[in-house]
Design a protein around this motif. Structure first.
Motif, PDB file in Angstrom:
ATOM      1  N   ILE A   1       0.860  -1.190   0.000  1.00 24.76           N
ATOM      2  CA  ILE A   1       0.000   0.000   0.000  1.00 24.76           C
ATOM      3  C   ILE A   1       0.894   1.236   0.000  1.00 24.76           C
ATOM      4  N   PRO A   2       0.811   2.081  -1.011  1.00 29.28           N
ATOM      5  CA  PRO A   2       1.598   3.316  -1.013  1.00 29.28           C
ATOM      6  C   PRO A   2       1.207   4.216   0.152  1.00 29.28           C
ATOM      7  N   LYS A   3       2.182   4.929   0.705  1.00 28.91           N
ATOM      8  CA  LYS A   3       1.876   5.858   1.789  1.00 28.91           C
ATOM      9  C   LYS A   3       0.935   6.958   1.336  1.00 28.91           C
ATOM     10  N   ASN A   4       0.982   7.320   0.060  1.00 28.53           N
ATOM     11  CA  ASN A   4       0.142   8.417  -0.405  1.00 28.53           C
ATOM     12  C   ASN A   4      -1.258   7.966  -0.822  1.00 28.53           C
ATOM     13  N   SER A   5      -1.595   6.689  -0.584  1.00 26.21           N
ATOM     14  CA  SER A   5      -2.970   6.243  -0.817  1.00 26.21           C
ATOM     15  C   SER A   5      -3.905   6.873   0.206  1.00 26.21           C
ATOM     16  N   LYS A   6      -5.087   7.260  -0.219  1.00 31.18           N
ATOM     17  CA  LYS A   6      -6.104   7.812   0.677  1.00 31.18           C
ATOM     18  C   LYS A   6      -7.141   6.763   1.075  1.00 31.18           C
ATOM     19  N   LYS A   7      -6.927   5.527   0.626  1.00 32.59           N
ATOM     20  CA  LYS A   7      -7.925   4.480   0.870  1.00 32.59           C
ATOM     21  C   LYS A   7      -7.252   3.214   1.392  1.00 32.59           C
ATOM     22  N   LYS A   8      -6.502   3.391   2.455  1.00 34.39           N
ATOM     23  CA  LYS A   8      -5.709   2.282   2.968  1.00 34.39           C
ATOM     24  C   LYS A   8      -6.560   1.173   3.562  1.00 34.39           C
ATOM     25  N   GLN A   9      -7.694   1.516   4.158  1.00 35.95           N
ATOM     26  CA  GLN A   9      -8.542   0.474   4.747  1.00 35.95           C
ATOM     27  C   GLN A   9      -9.064  -0.478   3.683  1.00 35.95           C
ATOM     28  N   ALA A  10      -9.604   0.087   2.626  1.00 34.24           N
ATOM     29  CA  ALA A  10     -10.131  -0.757   1.546  1.00 34.24           C
ATOM     30  C   ALA A  10      -8.997  -1.508   0.850  1.00 34.24           C
ATOM     31  N   ALA A  11      -7.855  -0.851   0.695  1.00 39.68           N
ATOM     32  CA  ALA A  11      -6.707  -1.512   0.077  1.00 39.68           C
ATOM     33  C   ALA A  11      -6.281  -2.722   0.901  1.00 39.68           C
ATOM     34  N   TRP A  12      -6.208  -2.541   2.219  1.00 36.43           N
ATOM     35  CA  TRP A  12      -5.819  -3.659   3.073  1.00 36.43           C
ATOM     36  C   TRP A  12      -6.837  -4.789   3.012  1.00 36.43           C
ATOM     37  N   LYS A  13      -8.095  -4.448   3.001  1.00 43.15           N
ATOM     38  CA  LYS A  13      -9.134  -5.477   2.934  1.00 43.15           C
ATOM     39  C   LYS A  13      -8.959  -6.336   1.684  1.00 43.15           C
ATOM     40  N   PHE A  14      -8.601  -5.699   0.573  1.00 38.04           N
ATOM     41  CA  PHE A  14      -8.392  -6.438  -0.672  1.00 38.04           C
ATOM     42  C   PHE A  14      -7.148  -7.328  -0.570  1.00 38.04           C
TER      43      PHE A  14
END
Length: 501
Positions: free
Chosen positions: A383-396
């Motif tokens: 997950i890039p640090k500059n992502s604004k959607k880390k929760q959804a990214a982690w879930k995936f």
């Protein structure tokens, strides 16, 4: 199936690097990007493909950047994933509708061939607001990405997750995703988990069982056996050659020569770790590949290229050419990475379906000890640090990493990273493509017993291009092996000095 280290509980903090701690100068973002310019035309054994995007939907919700909570409703969120256009992307595309239906999260899946993939990653990671929420990271890029502080550590997410480090192949895990901080990326005591391994590869021997059985031969154990078998199975009248090489000026050249060099007791750098993960760490970073072992290995490599049991033109072959010639029936034996197995058993693409056997890449007898040290590497989800959607990214990422989904993705040509997936896939009753249990056993053995990773330097690909250049000067232009390797060692010292090693 042999019990692996991954069946023993392990802590997220790796202790294996405690004696190798060293602080390195941090390469600036612009400098790092420039470091890789002009040398991005290849990847780790996958097929190339055109850039494409699938999926759609709204950017609503899911803007939090904190640690995911199990009761957070992320339905309606859209995330963007960038993935290498190879076997892993096809597998992700196949299972993606399940995830979207189960979670209500939409995934825009963008795929790209290797050079484009890396360029897109650097461009996005450097910005304050990136284009991607999940990226597919090849292991040689971790030093650059971590030292520039571009990737979100996952420790907090793992603590609240059902995923457990101990469930993954520990050799792969330790060599791939455990890192230090930006200013001390090889301080592994920091225990920063930067990604989740999901696509491990190891150089594997593919052979024609029908030809071997007819000749009463077994898969070669040593490089000398490989030559002997190659001679016996070559039949020019039938356009069948005993063995192949991938000697194009390309990453394939370096990793094939590397596999032979290390199996003969050599290494790239003084004191380099080669017996336990993480691999490719040196205290001094002094190049030693121009020693007698390196010179003799290069001479040997040139002999194989010129042998009458090797097809003409292999100095223009990379791993893609080896795969294509093997599945067309022109090779009795070929060396390839993991994604070759499924295509070799696809009746729409292969002439050797049902005739394919798998074995560990051959080694060498060094002072009475059998050394097998094939090249390997792992792709990881980050997950890039500059992502604004880390929760959804982690879930995936969490969903893709489940045993059930890893097994399903394996049927589409992907390779799992969890012990439980191999426990299933190596059983004869769990065939997901023709001869897949035998393939996954060979892959498992290569990953857990034999494979050796790359040097963990921030400028790996610039260094790799340097090595390819001088190896090619010797192979195709007649430069003496000692001179070629000495020149490569001198340029290596200069490059690493410039990077602060």
């Amino acid at each position: 199936m042999r019990q692996s280290d991954s069946q023993r509980t392990a802590e997220c903090t790796s202790k294996s690097g405690s004696k190798r701690r060293r602080t390195f100068l941090k390469t600036g973002a612009a400098g790092t990007a420039a470091l890789f310019a002009g040398c991005l035309g290849w990847g780790d054994g996958g097929s190339s493909g055109s850039s494409e995007s699938t999926g759609g939907g709204s950017e609503a919700n899911g803007a939090s950047t904190g640690t995911p909570s199990s009761d957070t409703n992320l339905s309606g969120t859209t995330i963007n994933m960038l993935e290498y256009a190879a076997a892993q992307a096809e597998a992700t595309r196949q299972v993606l509708p399940q995830f979207e239906e189960e979670t209500g999260i939409t995934v825009n899946l963008e795929t790209a061939p290797y050079g484009d993939l890396i360029s897109k990653q650097f461009t996005s990671l450097k910005g304050s607001s990136g284009s991607y929420d999940v990226i597919d990271v090849d292991v040689p890029y971790w030093p650059a990405f971590v030292s520039n502080d571009w990737i979100q550590p996952l420790n907090g997410m793992l603590e609240q997750s059902s995923l457990r480090q101990s469930e993954f192949l520990q050799r792969v895990w330790n060599d791939t995703v455990v890192w230090g901080g930006p200013d001390d990326y090889l301080n592994l005591d920091a225990g920063n988990v930067m990604g989740i391994p999901y696509q491990p590869n190891v150089l594997t021997l593919y052979y024609r069982k029908d030809l071997y059985d007819e000749a009463g031969l077994s898969p070669p154990q040593t490089l000398s056996d490989y030559q002997r078998v190659g001679r016996e199975l070559t039949n020019p009248d039938e356009n069948v050659w005993g063995m192949a090489m991938m000697a194009k000026e390309h990453e394939s050249l370096l990793v094939e020569w590397k596999s032979m060099l290390y199996s003969r007791g050599g290494r790239f750098f003084e004191g380099e770790t080669i017996k336990e993960a993480p691999f490719g760490i040196s205290e001094s970073w002094n190049p030693v590949f121009d020693d007698q072992t390196g010179v003799e290995t290069l001479k040997y490599y040139k002999q194989l290229i010129e042998a009458d049991y090797t097809p003409d033109g292999v100095t223009s072959w990379d791993w893609t050419n080896v795969t294509q010639n093997f599945i067309q029936g022109r090779l009795a034996t070929g060396q390839a990475f993991s994604s070759t197995a499924r295509v070799a058993n696809d009746p729409d693409k292969s002439a050797v379906v049902g005739k394919v056997g798998y074995a560990p890449y051959p080694g060498s007898d060094v002072s009475g000890t059998m050394l097998r040290r094939p090249h390997y590497g792992t792709w990881s989800l980050a997950i890039p640090k500059n992502s604004k959607k880390k929760q959804a990214a982690w879930k995936f990422i969490e969903w893709l990493s489940s045993t059930e989904i890893q097994v399903e993705r394996a049927s589409y040509g992907a390779q799992p990273s969890r012990q439980s997936a191999y426990d299933q896939l190596t059983q004869s009753q769990n065939e997901v493509f023709r001869s897949s249990p035998e393939f996954f056993q060979a892959l498992y053995d290569g990953l857990t017993q034999y494979g050796i990773g790359r040097p963990k330097i921030k400028g790996y690909f610039q260094w790799s291009s340097t090595m390819q250049k001088w190896l090619t000067r010797s192979i195709t232009e007649g430069m003496e092996p000692q001179k070629a390797l000495s020149n490569a060692a001198n340029e290596t010292r200069q490059l690493l000095d410039e990077q602060g090693y």
